[in-house]
Write a protein that holds these residues in place. Structure first.
Motif, PDB file in Angstrom:
ATOM      1  N   ALA A   2       9.011  41.061  -3.207  1.00 46.23           N
ATOM      2  CA  ALA A   2       9.565  39.718  -3.171  1.00 46.23           C
ATOM      3  C   ALA A   2      10.488  39.556  -1.977  1.00 46.23           C
ATOM      4  CB  ALA A   2      10.332  39.440  -4.449  1.00 46.23           C
ATOM      5  N   THR A   5      14.251  40.860  -1.225  1.00 45.11           N
ATOM      6  CA  THR A   5      14.585  41.998  -2.038  1.00 45.11           C
ATOM      7  C   THR A   5      14.553  43.185  -1.128  1.00 45.11           C
ATOM      8  OG1 THR A   5      12.430  42.920  -2.461  1.00 45.11           O
ATOM      9  CG2 THR A   5      13.057  41.003  -3.686  1.00 45.11           C
ATOM     10  N   THR A  23       9.881  49.502   1.474  1.00 44.73           N
ATOM     11  CA  THR A  23      10.698  48.412   0.959  1.00 44.73           C
ATOM     12  C   THR A  23      11.670  48.942  -0.074  1.00 44.73           C
ATOM     13  OG1 THR A  23       8.896  48.015  -0.549  1.00 44.73           O
ATOM     14  CG2 THR A  23       9.084  46.526   1.297  1.00 44.73           C
ATOM     15  N   ILE A  24      12.856  48.339  -0.079  1.00 45.01           N
ATOM     16  CA  ILE A  24      13.830  48.669  -1.117  1.00 45.01           C
ATOM     17  C   ILE A  24      14.118  47.401  -1.888  1.00 45.01           C
ATOM     18  CG2 ILE A  24      16.149  49.493  -1.615  1.00 45.01           C
ATOM     19  CD1 ILE A  24      16.069  51.166   0.800  1.00 45.01           C
ATOM     20  N   SER A  25      14.010  47.478  -3.174  1.00 50.94           N
ATOM     21  CA  SER A  25      14.235  46.315  -3.999  1.00 50.94           C
ATOM     22  C   SER A  25      15.573  46.480  -4.701  1.00 50.94           C
ATOM     23  CB  SER A  25      13.070  46.231  -4.983  1.00 50.94           C
ATOM     24  OG  SER A  25      13.297  45.260  -5.919  1.00 50.94           O
ATOM     25  N   LYS A  26      16.468  45.542  -4.444  1.00 56.94           N
ATOM     26  CA  LYS A  26      17.831  45.654  -4.986  1.00 56.94           C
ATOM     27  C   LYS A  26      18.115  44.502  -5.934  1.00 56.94           C
ATOM     28  CE  LYS A  26      20.187  48.288  -1.457  1.00 56.94           C
ATOM     29  NZ  LYS A  26      19.934  48.130  -0.032  1.00 56.94           N
ATOM     30  N   PRO A  27      19.205  44.587  -6.704  1.00 59.47           N
ATOM     31  CA  PRO A  27      19.520  43.494  -7.625  1.00 59.47           C
ATOM     32  C   PRO A  27      19.647  42.160  -6.905  1.00 59.47           C
ATOM     33  CG  PRO A  27      20.852  45.382  -8.157  1.00 59.47           C
ATOM     34  CD  PRO A  27      20.119  45.721  -6.903  1.00 59.47           C
ATOM     35  N   TYR A  28      19.340  41.115  -7.646  1.00 59.15           N
ATOM     36  CA  TYR A  28      19.339  39.770  -7.088  1.00 59.15           C
ATOM     37  C   TYR A  28      20.750  39.227  -6.930  1.00 59.15           C
ATOM     38  CZ  TYR A  28      19.295  34.712  -7.363  1.00 59.15           C
ATOM     39  OH  TYR A  28      19.536  33.390  -7.143  1.00 59.15           O
ATOM     40  N   ARG A 284      13.927  34.555  -5.996  1.00 55.31           N
ATOM     41  CA  ARG A 284      13.813  35.904  -6.569  1.00 55.31           C
ATOM     42  C   ARG A 284      14.175  35.902  -8.043  1.00 55.31           C
ATOM     43  NH1 ARG A 284      17.005  40.445  -4.511  1.00 55.31           N
ATOM     44  NH2 ARG A 284      15.634  41.574  -5.892  1.00 55.31           N
ATOM     45  N   ILE A 288      12.327  36.390 -13.628  1.00 52.06           N
ATOM     46  CA  ILE A 288      12.925  36.827 -14.887  1.00 52.06           C
ATOM     47  C   ILE A 288      13.296  35.662 -15.792  1.00 52.06           C
ATOM     48  CG2 ILE A 288      13.829  39.002 -13.980  1.00 52.06           C
ATOM     49  CD1 ILE A 288      16.578  37.679 -13.952  1.00 52.06           C
TER      50      ILE A 288
ATOM     51  N   PRO B  77      13.120  41.376  -9.714  1.00 56.28           N
ATOM     52  CA  PRO B  77      14.221  42.116  -9.104  1.00 56.28           C
ATOM     53  C   PRO B  77      14.941  42.912 -10.184  1.00 56.28           C
ATOM     54  CG  PRO B  77      14.827  39.818  -9.394  1.00 56.28           C
ATOM     55  CD  PRO B  77      13.409  39.948  -9.865  1.00 56.28           C
ATOM     56  N   PRO B  78      15.342  44.143  -9.886  1.00 57.81           N
ATOM     57  CA  PRO B  78      16.105  44.884 -10.894  1.00 57.81           C
ATOM     58  C   PRO B  78      17.448  44.206 -11.111  1.00 57.81           C
ATOM     59  CG  PRO B  78      15.995  46.118  -8.839  1.00 57.81           C
ATOM     60  CD  PRO B  78      15.131  44.923  -8.670  1.00 57.81           C
ATOM     61  N   THR B  79      17.950  44.282 -12.337  1.00 57.35           N
ATOM     62  CA  THR B  79      19.272  43.724 -12.610  1.00 57.35           C
ATOM     63  C   THR B  79      20.328  44.712 -12.129  1.00 57.35           C
ATOM     64  OG1 THR B  79      18.257  42.839 -14.605  1.00 57.35           O
ATOM     65  CG2 THR B  79      20.636  42.625 -14.418  1.00 57.35           C
ATOM     66  N   LYS B  80      19.963  45.981 -12.163  1.00 58.64           N
ATOM     67  CA  LYS B  80      20.875  47.033 -11.706  1.00 58.64           C
ATOM     68  C   LYS B  80      20.027  48.133 -11.085  1.00 58.64           C
ATOM     69  CE  LYS B  80      23.268  50.164 -13.888  1.00 58.64           C
ATOM     70  NZ  LYS B  80      23.113  50.805 -15.151  1.00 58.64           N
ATOM     71  N   GLY B  81      20.600  48.889 -10.173  1.00 59.82           N
ATOM     72  CA  GLY B  81      19.864  49.986  -9.562  1.00 59.82           C
ATOM     73  C   GLY B  81      18.972  49.531  -8.439  1.00 59.82           C
ATOM     74  N   GLU B  82      18.154  50.424  -7.902  1.00 66.22           N
ATOM     75  CA  GLU B  82      17.241  50.005  -6.844  1.00 66.22           C
ATOM     76  C   GLU B  82      15.926  50.763  -6.896  1.00 66.22           C
ATOM     77  OE1 GLU B  82      19.569  50.581  -3.291  1.00 66.22           O
ATOM     78  OE2 GLU B  82      18.733  52.574  -3.000  1.00 66.22           O
ATOM     79  N   ILE B  83      14.932  50.144  -6.289  1.00 63.67           N
ATOM     80  CA  ILE B  83      13.601  50.734  -6.277  1.00 63.67           C
ATOM     81  C   ILE B  83      13.125  50.792  -4.841  1.00 63.67           C
ATOM     82  CG2 ILE B  83      11.206  50.434  -6.984  1.00 63.67           C
ATOM     83  CD1 ILE B  83      12.264  48.820  -9.366  1.00 63.67           C
TER      84      ILE B  83
END
Ligand SMILES: Nc1ncnc2c1ncn2[C@@H]1O[C@H](COP(=O)(O)OP(=O)(O)OP(=O)(O)O)[C@@H](O)[C@H]1O
Ligand SMILES: [Mg+2]
Lengths: 290, 253
Positions: A2, A5, A23-28, A284, A288, B77-83
């Motif tokens: 996304a 992100t 890619t690194i996906s971090k909290p919104y 983003r 959810i 998107p994660p709510t916490k942490g990262e991927i």
């Protein structure tokens, strides 16, 4: 991944956040994603928006006998009904060039209003796509706009016919209609993105729209000609000068005045930038909340 | 490579237990609050999948498997942490293709490919291979609403594996397929995994998970209950579920 992100973290790696290398996906966090990669991504997938529009259109006409002929018939029927309405209210048929005035305003208004009614549905009703495929969500309202723009351009052919019938002579000023249509399209994009985003957070938006649109229609110089009593609307109604300018070009064969052009441009940029900004900074979060 | 670091994911959904009554709506509006329910679908999950490895995700219905896979795909998107992920993603989430059930399978394949960032030419070039592998024949020209669930799955799977992904995410795609398809799909997945790809496989078919995975994570209400060697985790999971090793759980139903 996304938009926003993801930040490419390998130096020199292609910045393709959606299918890309790293890619690194971090909290919104509410915020606009990096603009250049976002628009690059959007541009790279323009074919998707077009294909999506094509298939939506094909599906919506799938079982009708007349198919795309409805694109031409719908605006004609709507115009005639409003013409009748005005004739009944004012107690008598008006001149042919009033009909042309009504139609040209109505076509512009229809473009913007369908952009809003389709925009409202574009994210919330897309459900499955949003939950199963990573892509810039802006493509969904944009593919709707692409459909509406095509319909609008088709209705221009009808408008041309009406003008000839009403005795309006084609004018060189009509070429100004081309940049003006760009303005109208930007306005429609802004409205559509605003509504798409609003609906994700407040499901009441979709219920309100029909009333807002009807009120807005009456506040635009479509069913009536500008007069003293309506002057206060000129700069307060965002769509007023956009429609008035278009009428001046088509019906009067004039380049719109500086004041009209300025107001139309200012409102359009405000609506466009605000709409795109709220959409992009929130998209983003959509997945959810569906 | 996939690296999931301490990830939690919370859905925010508007949800009413009963249909909203008029009075309740007015009261709620007066308070200015809306009924937002938080669903903590995934909690503090960490793992890594290296190229050439296959990770299995198991757990009961609603454990958070699909949610986690969607986050890896970059959709949630994660709510916490990262991927962190490296490589081109091929996602095969439950009913991944199927943008529009009114249009043909062929158009859906093209649309799905375009959405995933492939160019039209790339997809057209692969199309014949995708079509042949799915064995759907003339049905590819029919609207997707006429497909059975197995046909849906065949097409989705065929698209995902033929677009040369470095990372393959498979969520429940095989469940509706027949025996022949499942065998073919398993061979294909092994092939993708061998070509230095990383794979995440979500399945209730514990047999296929045991056969294919190098590592299994068992999720329970969003949390990692157990992780490690496939055989150990699967046995523990089966005991917990109250089913013992029978042919029924071994065969994918
Ligand atoms: N769109 C959504 N909005 C709100 N809550 C959701 C949404 N999707 C899933 N959930 C909730 O998140 C939790 C995890 O769901 P998820 O789909 O990840 O389960 P799963 O492990 O894939 O289950 P299954 O084995 O049935 O596929 C469930 O409690 C579910 O109710
Ligand atoms: Mg699932």
């Amino acid at each position: 991944m996304a938009a926003g992100t993801s930040t490419p973290d390998v130096a020199g790696a292609p910045s393709d956040p959606f299918g890309g290398v790293s890619t690194i996906s971090k909290p919104y966090r509410a915020g606009v994603p990096p603009l250049v990669p976002y628009f690059k991504e959007l541009w790279a997938r323009r074919q998707f928006a077009r294909e999506m529009a094509r298939s939506t259109m094909r599906a919506s006409y799938a079982d009708t006998l007349l198919g795309r002929v409805w694109d031409l018939l719908n605006p004609v029927f709507t115009g005639m009904i409003f013409y009748l309405l005005v004739a009944v209210i004012s107690g008598g048929l008006k001149e042919a060039d009033f009909f042309a005035w009504l139609m040209s305003g109505l076509f512009v208004f229809t473009f913007v209003s369908t952009a809003m009614t389709d925009g409202v549905k574009s994210i919330v009703q897309a459900g499955g796509i949003i939950l199963n495929t990573p892509f810039p969500k802006a493509l969904l309202p944009l593919s709707n706009i692409w459909i509406e723009l095509q319909r609008f351009l088709l209705s221009m052919i009808i408008l041309f016919g009406i003008c000839l019938w009403a005795g309006i002579t084609p004018s060189v000023a009509w070429f100004v209609a081309i940049p003006w249509i760009v303005i109208i399209t930007l306005f429609a994009i802004g409205c559509s993105m605003m509504m798409a985003c609003a609906q994700v957070y407040f499901r009441d938006a979709g219920q309100l729209i029909p009333y807002i649109l009807r009120l807005w229609l009456y506040a635009c110089p479509i069913l009536w000609l500008p007069m003293k009593e309506t002057q206060f609307l000129t700069y307060t109604n965002p769509l007023y000068c956009v429609i008035l300018g278009f009428d001046e070009i088509i019906i009067k064969g004039q380049v719109p005045s500086l004041a009209t052009t300025g107001a139309a441009l200012a409102w359009t940029l405000a609506v466009f930038i605000f709409g795109v900004w709220v959409f992009m900074s929130r998209e983003r979060d959509f997945a959810i909340r569906i | 490579m996939i690296s999931v670091r301490d990830v939690s994911i919370t859905y925010k959904t508007t949800f009413e237990k009963a249909p909203p009554s008029f009075r309740k709506s007015v009261v709620r509006m007066g308070r200015g609050s809306r009924n937002i329910r938080l669903v903590e679908a995934v909690r503090n999950v960490s793992f890594e999948v290296y190229p050439g490895q296959t990770l299995g995700l198991i757990g009961r219905n609603g454990a958070g498997k699909s949610t986690l896979v969607r986050a890896i795909a970059g959709i949630l998107p994660p709510t916490k942490g990262e991927i962190e992920t490296r490589g081109r993603m091929g996602t095969l989430l439950a009913l991944g293709v199927g943008f529009n059930r009114e249009i043909s399978g062929r158009d859906n394949v093209i649309l799905g490919g375009l959405a995933n960032g492939y160019t039209r030419d790339e997809i057209e070039a692969k199309y014949q291979e995708i079509a042949d592998w799915s064995e759907l024949g003339d049905f590819l020209e029919m609207p997707m609403r006429t497909y059975s669930s197995g046909m849906f799955g065949r097409l989705a799977f065929s698209v995902a594996v033929h677009l040369d992904p470095d990372i393959l995410l498979v969520d429940e795609a095989l469940s509706a397929g027949d025996a022949a398809f499942r065998e073919k799909a398993q061979a294909k997945m092994e092939n993708v995994a061998k070509n230095a790809g990383a794979m995440v496989l979500v399945s209730h078919g514990l047999g296929i998970v045991r056969e294919m995975c190098d590592y299994v994570v068992w999720l329970e209400q969003g949390e990692v209950m157990m992780a490690g060697d496939p055989t150990d985790v699967i046995i523990a999971y089966e005991e917990n579920q109250g089913v013992t090793e029978t042919t029924i759980t071994r065969e994918d139903i």
